[in-house]
Design a protein around this motif. Structure first.
Motif, PDB file in Angstrom:
ATOM      1  N   VAL A 136      22.078  31.325  33.930  1.00 31.22           N
ATOM      2  CA  VAL A 136      22.658  30.942  35.227  1.00 31.22           C
ATOM      3  C   VAL A 136      21.998  29.669  35.742  1.00 31.22           C
ATOM      4  CG1 VAL A 136      22.945  31.630  37.637  1.00 31.22           C
ATOM      5  CG2 VAL A 136      23.276  33.314  35.811  1.00 31.22           C
ATOM      6  N   GLY A 137      20.664  29.659  35.724  1.00 30.86           N
ATOM      7  CA  GLY A 137      19.934  28.496  36.217  1.00 30.86           C
ATOM      8  C   GLY A 137      20.184  27.260  35.378  1.00 30.86           C
ATOM      9  N   GLY A 138      20.374  27.441  34.058  1.00 29.77           N
ATOM     10  CA  GLY A 138      20.592  26.306  33.183  1.00 29.77           C
ATOM     11  C   GLY A 138      21.883  25.572  33.491  1.00 29.77           C
ATOM     12  N   VAL A 139      22.952  26.323  33.702  1.00 25.76           N
ATOM     13  CA  VAL A 139      24.236  25.687  34.013  1.00 25.76           C
ATOM     14  C   VAL A 139      24.170  24.994  35.379  1.00 25.76           C
ATOM     15  CG1 VAL A 139      26.679  26.098  34.488  1.00 25.76           C
ATOM     16  CG2 VAL A 139      25.562  27.261  32.571  1.00 25.76           C
ATOM     17  N   VAL A 140      23.595  25.688  36.358  1.00 25.43           N
ATOM     18  CA  VAL A 140      23.474  25.097  37.697  1.00 25.43           C
ATOM     19  C   VAL A 140      22.643  23.818  37.634  1.00 25.43           C
ATOM     20  CG1 VAL A 140      22.532  25.437  40.017  1.00 25.43           C
ATOM     21  CG2 VAL A 140      23.796  27.286  38.899  1.00 25.43           C
ATOM     22  N   ALA A 141      21.528  23.878  36.906  1.00 24.54           N
ATOM     23  CA  ALA A 141      20.636  22.716  36.829  1.00 24.54           C
ATOM     24  C   ALA A 141      21.280  21.566  36.053  1.00 24.54           C
ATOM     25  CB  ALA A 141      19.311  23.109  36.179  1.00 24.54           C
ATOM     26  N   TYR A 142      22.009  21.882  34.983  1.00 19.38           N
ATOM     27  CA  TYR A 142      22.638  20.805  34.214  1.00 19.38           C
ATOM     28  C   TYR A 142      23.746  20.139  35.021  1.00 19.38           C
ATOM     29  CZ  TYR A 142      24.182  18.163  30.166  1.00 19.38           C
ATOM     30  OH  TYR A 142      24.493  17.131  29.305  1.00 19.38           O
ATOM     31  N   LYS A 143      24.493  20.936  35.788  1.00 22.91           N
ATOM     32  CA  LYS A 143      25.522  20.350  36.658  1.00 22.91           C
ATOM     33  C   LYS A 143      24.900  19.426  37.699  1.00 22.91           C
ATOM     34  CE  LYS A 143      28.852  22.861  38.258  1.00 22.91           C
ATOM     35  NZ  LYS A 143      29.567  23.988  38.923  1.00 22.91           N
ATOM     36  N   ALA A 144      23.734  19.824  38.196  1.00 27.02           N
ATOM     37  CA  ALA A 144      23.098  19.055  39.266  1.00 27.02           C
ATOM     38  C   ALA A 144      22.283  17.876  38.741  1.00 27.02           C
ATOM     39  CB  ALA A 144      22.201  19.971  40.099  1.00 27.02           C
ATOM     40  N   PHE A 145      21.577  18.078  37.620  1.00 27.13           N
ATOM     41  CA  PHE A 145      20.608  17.069  37.175  1.00 27.13           C
ATOM     42  C   PHE A 145      20.883  16.516  35.778  1.00 27.13           C
ATOM     43  CE2 PHE A 145      18.320  20.196  39.881  1.00 27.13           C
ATOM     44  CZ  PHE A 145      18.117  19.380  40.977  1.00 27.13           C
ATOM     45  N   GLY A 146      21.847  17.069  35.078  1.00 31.74           N
ATOM     46  CA  GLY A 146      22.143  16.581  33.738  1.00 31.74           C
ATOM     47  C   GLY A 146      20.956  16.710  32.803  1.00 31.74           C
ATOM     48  N   SER A 147      20.575  15.605  32.185  1.00 30.14           N
ATOM     49  CA  SER A 147      19.474  15.613  31.215  1.00 30.14           C
ATOM     50  C   SER A 147      18.147  16.049  31.825  1.00 30.14           C
ATOM     51  CB  SER A 147      19.302  14.215  30.612  1.00 30.14           C
ATOM     52  OG  SER A 147      20.502  13.758  30.055  1.00 30.14           O
ATOM     53  N   GLY A 148      18.051  16.020  33.147  1.00 33.20           N
ATOM     54  CA  GLY A 148      16.822  16.483  33.795  1.00 33.20           C
ATOM     55  C   GLY A 148      16.476  17.911  33.437  1.00 33.20           C
ATOM     56  N   LEU A 149      17.500  18.726  33.149  1.00 33.56           N
ATOM     57  CA  LEU A 149      17.226  20.102  32.727  1.00 33.56           C
ATOM     58  C   LEU A 149      16.399  20.113  31.450  1.00 33.56           C
ATOM     59  CD1 LEU A 149      17.647  23.206  32.593  1.00 33.56           C
ATOM     60  CD2 LEU A 149      19.751  22.722  31.334  1.00 33.56           C
ATOM     61  N   LEU A 150      16.747  19.262  30.489  1.00 34.58           N
ATOM     62  CA  LEU A 150      16.025  19.235  29.214  1.00 34.58           C
ATOM     63  C   LEU A 150      14.574  18.804  29.417  1.00 34.58           C
ATOM     64  CD1 LEU A 150      18.764  17.632  26.934  1.00 34.58           C
ATOM     65  CD2 LEU A 150      18.394  20.030  27.494  1.00 34.58           C
ATOM     66  N   PHE A 151      14.366  17.819  30.284  1.00 34.21           N
ATOM     67  CA  PHE A 151      13.001  17.383  30.574  1.00 34.21           C
ATOM     68  C   PHE A 151      12.212  18.482  31.296  1.00 34.21           C
ATOM     69  CE2 PHE A 151      15.279  13.154  30.679  1.00 34.21           C
ATOM     70  CZ  PHE A 151      14.839  12.765  29.426  1.00 34.21           C
ATOM     71  N   GLY A 152      12.867  19.181  32.219  1.00 33.15           N
ATOM     72  CA  GLY A 152      12.205  20.279  32.921  1.00 33.15           C
ATOM     73  C   GLY A 152      11.835  21.408  31.982  1.00 33.15           C
ATOM     74  N   ALA A 153      12.757  21.759  31.061  1.00 33.33           N
ATOM     75  CA  ALA A 153      12.469  22.814  30.085  1.00 33.33           C
ATOM     76  C   ALA A 153      11.320  22.394  29.170  1.00 33.33           C
ATOM     77  CB  ALA A 153      13.720  23.118  29.268  1.00 33.33           C
TER      78      ALA A 153
END
Length: 255
Positions: A202-219
């Motif tokens: 759930v958080g991954g989809v929300v974060a990718y919609k909001a931040f795009g590649s930022g999700l990968l850097f955060g992970a």
């Protein structure tokens, strides 16, 4: 979380590792599907779709799904080779090195997702994530003696059913309480892992919609934080000499 291995680990350490990495895996798997329409960790589904395309004569699409599965396998293979080399050299931090390598590669994947055009971004993202999911799953499988899996749910869902059935049988025959304790511990581990994977999705989809590649850097940052204590232990012992050798002690409580 990445220092003690096998029987030297306890349920608390396994749960912390499982929940953290399942959260990351769930986020990456769901975000990858949202971004490019393919699952990077669901090898059961990918093999089923592979078989479907082959049966319908669509060999080209079938080969694409075969490549996804093969990439996952290669990730697990690379992780296993790295761990085997480290264990032969008695490196206490080898599992942390593997997770740190995942963090570095995930950072590179984030850069590719950020910079590449859409036509090239999709394949790089799906194959990169599949490789990393295979790598991660091999790490947690080896360090926990297969008690923990973090990138897929089928096996854990089966284990939850088995453990619930065992508890029902235990209650039915009024077995001694101490007999149920190991089963309850396994149930807590698997239930927490499944819940973490779901929440990560759930958080991954929300974060990718909001931040795009930022999700990968955060992970990647989360993975590096998980690996850091093991890396510090490895670096603190130096390199090459006797002090760099691991002495696994089950009596040591891992922080």
């Amino acid at each position: 979380m990445l220092i003690l291995e096998g029987d030297a680990r306890n349920g608390r350490i396994d749960r912390r590792l499982a929940c953290t990495l399942a959260l990351v895996a769930g986020a990456l798997n769901s975000a990858g599907f949202y971004a490019v329409g393919f699952f990077s960790a669901n090898m059961t589904g990918n093999v089923s779709i592979l078989a479907d395309h082959i049966a319908l004569g669509d060999l080209l699409r079938g080969l694409f799904y075969l490549a996804i599965v093969a990439t996952f396998v290669v990730g697990a293979l690379v992780s296993t080779l790295l761990i085997s080399v480290g264990r032969r050299r008695s490196m206490a931090g080898i599992y942390a090195v593997s997770i740190a390598a995942e963090a570095v590669l995930l950072t590179g994947l984030g850069c590719a997702d950020l910079l590449l055009p859409d036509g090239e971004r999709g394949p790089i993202l799906i194959f990169g994530l599949s490789f990393l999911m295979g790598l991660q799953n091999a790490v947690v499988t080896r360090i926990s003696n297969a008690r923990v899996r973090t990138t897929h749910i089928s096996g854990m869902a089966t284990d939850i059913g088995i453990e619930l059935g065992t508890l029902v049988d235990h209650a039915w025959r009024r077995g001694p309480p101490e007999e149920a304790m190991p089963v309850l511990e396994k149930l807590r581990l698997h239930a927490a892992t499944v819940l973490s994977f779901c929440l990560g999705g759930v958080g991954g989809v929300v974060a990718y919609k909001a931040f795009g590649s930022g999700l990968l850097f955060g992970a990647a940052a989360v993975l590096f934080a998980v690996a850091l204590p093991g890396l510090m232990k490895l670096w603190g012992r130096g390199s090459g000499g006797p002090a760099a050798r691991s002495t696994y002690d089950p009596r040591v409580v891992e922080p």
